[in-house]
Design a protein around this motif. Structure first.
Motif, PDB file in Angstrom:
ATOM      1  N   GLU A  57       0.816  -1.210   0.000  1.00 46.23           N
ATOM      2  CA  GLU A  57       0.000   0.000   0.000  1.00 46.23           C
ATOM      3  C   GLU A  57       0.857   1.271   0.000  1.00 46.23           C
ATOM      4  OE1 GLU A  57      -3.833  -1.074   0.963  1.00 46.23           O
ATOM      5  OE2 GLU A  57      -3.637   0.111   2.809  1.00 46.23           O
ATOM      6  N   ARG A  61       0.637   4.331  -2.550  1.00 42.08           N
ATOM      7  CA  ARG A  61       0.299   5.687  -2.082  1.00 42.08           C
ATOM      8  C   ARG A  61       1.377   6.684  -2.491  1.00 42.08           C
ATOM      9  NH1 ARG A  61      -2.526   4.136   3.297  1.00 42.08           N
ATOM     10  NH2 ARG A  61      -4.589   3.787   2.409  1.00 42.08           N
ATOM     11  N   THR A  85      -6.167   2.427  -2.014  1.00 45.26           N
ATOM     12  CA  THR A  85      -5.539   1.158  -1.676  1.00 45.26           C
ATOM     13  C   THR A  85      -5.166   0.407  -2.952  1.00 45.26           C
ATOM     14  OG1 THR A  85      -5.739  -0.739  -0.211  1.00 45.26           O
ATOM     15  CG2 THR A  85      -7.679  -0.165  -1.432  1.00 45.26           C
TER      16      THR A  85
END
Ligand SMILES: NC(=O)C1=CN([C@@H]2O[C@H](COP(=O)(O)OP(=O)(O)OC[C@H]3O[C@@H](n4cnc5c(N)ncnc54)[C@H](OP(=O)(O)O)[C@@H]3O)[C@@H](O)[C@H]2O)C=CC1
Ligand SMILES: O=C1O[C@H](COP(=O)(O)O)[C@@H](O)[C@H](O)[C@H]1O
Length: 465
Positions: A57, A61, A85
């Motif tokens: 993740e 991100r 996500t």
């Protein structure tokens, strides 16, 4: 703050990006999305990225944050980064797709940022699952890998959702570009009457870029310049430049007009040997950056003979345009980036004896990104009044409120198909290039070479424009 408030109180919508680790997602799609969010669109949007690679993740991100960085807006952009996500998945497998759909919230928009052959397989796999009510599908160009596969893809898509829920994206159709061309042509009395075969000698649509392969062999080596750019983007631009005036700029009228003009378009003289050129770059330098030959780039199968520059001349066989060559060209690793359509006018029927310097034809230049207008004319300059000088009158169209990907994404999120390529049009574009693809496969047109950082091969079909 609860999630609904955080998203501005709108109903939930998921943008599921397949191919989230790829070039398109990082370079164009995510920056377009951040522009859209910053403009206040997409309340309640949940961004779900998916790729083959085993990203965690944090890594995803980071990618989203980096791509969003150019947009200065606190609220909605930051909230999307916080909540986004990533799920690893092979989208050709129904089980993996099921997992992805289960992770979606609210209305679902699936963006296929994938190589076309993988998109086709993913659509097949989705067919066995059944999609949530109202799902919209956003498909990237090229639509299919040839005409037959485009027809098949259209059938598969039609089995999943209704045509109005399918958004075939061509970011060259970003709303401001479309409206710039339509406004210029149809809202100016002095232009439209001369945009026809009586007055126009040729139309060139050029998209040369200094970008090279940029690690995209997985997709690009299968596509090549003709399919990547000419068959898709440049034919869409041609349609806007050549179509008849629509009564409104609504989706139905606009798409009907585009389809009509593309149906009338075919290869010049139906002769691919005379009307097409292909070449690929060899080692060179662009702005101090040393580039290897395309054939030596990582992931390239040199034996495939993929072209990085393609040229094609077509005829728009209508009353308005019959006899005017439309010359389309796109090349990678060129000395500089040049994105424009150039309409070259015929010479005046009779210039008074005694005037000189009028030999350069008048031209209308329409630049894409930045969108600019230029008109080349011959007028009296300083000095001898009998000698005319070429001048260019310039104007900016002004940037659109959103980047092109923001504009096409907005259409998909809002369910407005105006900027989407209709299924029949997608097939028509393949019909136009099919004879060229066949001739190239049969080696009827030799694969030329040009140095990276040059202005392309010597035997160009668009000399000196
Ligand atoms: N890049 C651009 O400038 C533009 C691209 N496009 C279009 O976007 C599409 C994608 O191009 P681009 O991003 O450049 O290509 P890339 O090769 O950079 O990316 C393709 C993506 O698809 C993923 N992928 C491949 N196979 C699978 C699979 N079986 N399951 C899940 N994911 C898979 C790749 O994952 P992995 O890396 O792990 O293999 C990668 O994330 C093409 O149709 C192209 O025409 C349109 C406009 C501009
Ligand atoms: O679709 C594509 O477009 C880009 C160029 O578009 P731009 O908006 O970034 O100028 C091109 O580099 C890429 O090869 C092609 O797939």
């Amino acid at each position: 703050m609860d999630r609904a408030q955080d998203r501005g109180g709108g109903s939930e919508q998921t943008l599921l990006v397949l191919g989230a680790t790829g070039d398109l997602t990082g370079r164009l799609l995510l920056p377009g999305l951040s522009g859209l969010l910053a403009a206040g669109a997409g309340p309640g949007l949940f961004l779900l990225g998916s790729g083959l690679e085993d990203w965690d993740e944090d890594r995803w991100r980071r990618r989203v944050s980096e791509s969003f960085a150019a947009t200065s807006d606190g609220g909605r952009v930051a909230a999307t980064v916080r909540q986004t996500t990533y799920l690893q998945a092979d989208v050709t497998r129904a089980d993996d797709l099921r997992r992805l759909l289960d992770a979606c919230r609210g209305d679902v928009v699936i963006f296929f940022a994938l190589p076309p052959a993988v998109t086709a397989k993913a659509c097949r796999a989705l067919g066995s699952l059944g999609l949530p009510e109202g799902t919209r599908l956003v498909v990237e160009k090229p639509f299919g890998v040839d005409r037959a596969s485009a027809v098949q893809l259209n059938q598969d898509l039609a089995g999943l959702v209704a045509e109005e829920q399918i958004h075939r994206v061509d970011h060259f159709l970003g709303k401001s570009t479309v409206l710039n061309i339509l406004g210029l042509r149809f809202a100016n009395r002095i232009l439209e009457p001369v945009l026809n075969a009586d007055h126009v000698a040729s139309v060139d649509i050029v998209f040369d870029e200094s970008l090279a392969l940029e690690d995209r062999a997985g997709y690009y080596d299968q596509a090549g310049a003709l399919v990547d750019m000419v068959q898709s983007h440049l034919l869409q631009v041609l349609a806007l430049l050549a179509m008849e005036a629509p009564p409104t700029v609504g989706a139905r009228e606009l798409r009907d007009r585009k389809a009509q003009v593309l149906r009338a378009t075919h290869l010049w003289g139906n002769d691919p040997a005379a009307s097409s050129r292909r070449a690929r770059y060899v080692a060179g330098e662009i702005g101090g950056r040393r580039l290897p030959a395309y054939a030596d780039e990582a992931g390239v199968d040199a034996g495939r003979g993929t072209e990085t520059l393609a040229e094609m001349v077509v005829m728009v066989d209508t009353w308005r345009w019959a006899g005017v060559p439309f010359r389309l060209r796109s090349g990678k690793a060129m000395t500089s980036t040049r994105k424009e359509a150039v309409i070259t006018f015929k010479q005046p029927p009779r210039v008074p004896d005694g005037l000189s310097g009028w030999e350069q034809p008048d031209r209308l230049r329409i630049g894409f990104g930045p969108d600019r207008l230029g008109i080349d004319l011959n007028i009296n300059g300083p000095g001898d009044p009998f000698v005319l000088d070429p001048v260019t009158l310039d104007a900016d169209f002004g940037p659109g409120a959103l980047p092109p990907y923001g504009e096409v994404l907005k259409g998909a999120l809002d369910g407005d198909p105006t900027l989407s390529v209709r299924g029949d049009t997608a097939e028509e574009c393949w019909r136009i290039v099919e004879p060229v693809l066949a001739a190239w496969r049969a080696d009827v047109v030799p694969l030329g070479e040009y140095a990276a950082g040059s202005s392309g091969p010597q035997d160009s079909l668009l000399p000196g424009i």
